[in-house]
Scaffold this motif. Sequence first.
Motif, mmCIF file in Angstrom:
data_model
loop_
_atom_site.group_PDB
_atom_site.id
_atom_site.type_symbol
_atom_site.label_atom_id
_atom_site.label_comp_id
_atom_site.label_asym_id
_atom_site.label_seq_id
_atom_site.Cartn_x
_atom_site.Cartn_y
_atom_site.Cartn_z
ATOM 1 N N ASN A 180 -3.956 -2.663 8.779
ATOM 2 C CA ASN A 180 -3.980 -2.600 7.324
ATOM 3 C C ASN A 180 -4.264 -1.173 6.868
ATOM 4 N N THR A 222 3.564 -0.475 3.808
ATOM 5 C CA THR A 222 3.707 -1.894 4.117
ATOM 6 C C THR A 222 5.136 -2.388 3.886
ATOM 7 N N GLU A 281 1.508 5.591 -0.992
ATOM 8 C CA GLU A 281 0.946 6.902 -1.293
ATOM 9 C C GLU A 281 1.778 7.472 -2.421
ATOM 10 N N GLN A 307 -4.153 -0.019 -7.806
ATOM 11 C CA GLN A 307 -5.592 0.167 -7.669
ATOM 12 C C GLN A 307 -5.852 1.202 -6.581
ATOM 13 N N THR A 308 -6.769 2.117 -6.860
ATOM 14 C CA THR A 308 -7.159 3.117 -5.870
ATOM 15 C C THR A 308 -8.210 2.513 -4.947
ATOM 16 N N ARG A 309 -8.532 3.238 -3.868
ATOM 17 C CA ARG A 309 -9.580 2.765 -2.960
ATOM 18 C C ARG A 309 -10.957 2.771 -3.624
ATOM 19 N N GLU A 345 -0.869 -3.785 -7.685
ATOM 20 C CA GLU A 345 -1.468 -5.017 -8.207
ATOM 21 C C GLU A 345 -0.423 -5.847 -8.965
ATOM 22 N N LEU A 356 -3.676 7.223 -2.078
ATOM 23 C CA LEU A 356 -3.411 5.900 -1.530
ATOM 24 C C LEU A 356 -3.773 4.850 -2.564
ATOM 25 N N ARG A 381 -2.915 0.500 -3.952
ATOM 26 C CA ARG A 381 -2.341 -0.818 -3.659
ATOM 27 C C ARG A 381 -1.737 -1.358 -4.948
ATOM 28 N N TRP A 427 -4.977 -0.039 4.124
ATOM 29 C CA TRP A 427 -6.065 0.005 3.160
ATOM 30 C C TRP A 427 -7.405 0.231 3.848
ATOM 31 N N ASP A 428 -7.503 -0.127 5.128
ATOM 32 C CA ASP A 428 -8.751 -0.001 5.885
ATOM 33 C C ASP A 428 -8.854 1.310 6.655
ATOM 34 N N VAL A 483 0.862 -1.170 0.000
ATOM 35 C CA VAL A 483 0.000 0.000 0.000
ATOM 36 C C VAL A 483 0.901 1.223 0.000
#
Length: 191
Positions: free
Chosen positions: A141, A76, A34, A53-55, A43, A39, A41, A143-144, A32
């Motif tokens: 995480n 991460t 920036e 991939q964006t949120r 792939e 933000l 992730r 991402w959360d 993850v």
Amino acid sequence: AMGLGFAMKNIVENFVAGVILLVERSIKPGDVLEVQGQLVRVEAMGIRTTIVQTRDGEHLIVPNSVLAQSSVKNYTLFKAVFRVRAAVGVVYKSDMTLVRQTLEKVAQRLNLDETGRASQVLLLEFGDNSVNWEVAIWIKNPWDARPALSRLNEAIWQAFAEQDLVIAFPQLDVHFDAPVEDGFRKLAVAG
């Protein structure tokens, strides 16, 4: 010919950056990041580009030179932990000890980091309309972060309601001179 030269330079930059990223492994699929304030992730990684991939579920193709030649936060890289911060302002007449205790209970309950990092409650400032606090918790995480912030805000709202603590909002006090007040009184009587 000059345009072709610039295009070739760009391709070579991205290729070299891709090789560096793949060898260093400072960024890998699943990380993850920036990137340019967003933000994302990772792939998939290729020699020239990286797909993220964006949120919001959008896939972006990022030239590897962007990842290798600019500052990129990798949440991460070593340990997947992320700090979530919520700001809340209370009215000045609040019992600040009760505010602190209430926020600390909420933060301790929602602090999801298992690495031993403590949650934090800070009185940030005395604002125009409120005393402003910040609650910071850790989650595993990054991402959360948005759902975790939502849960934190909801928990603060509920805890404040239980303690009868008032969340401040901007207010404006209007004072009228005596002649204006008299005019309003006469209008009310006449109306």
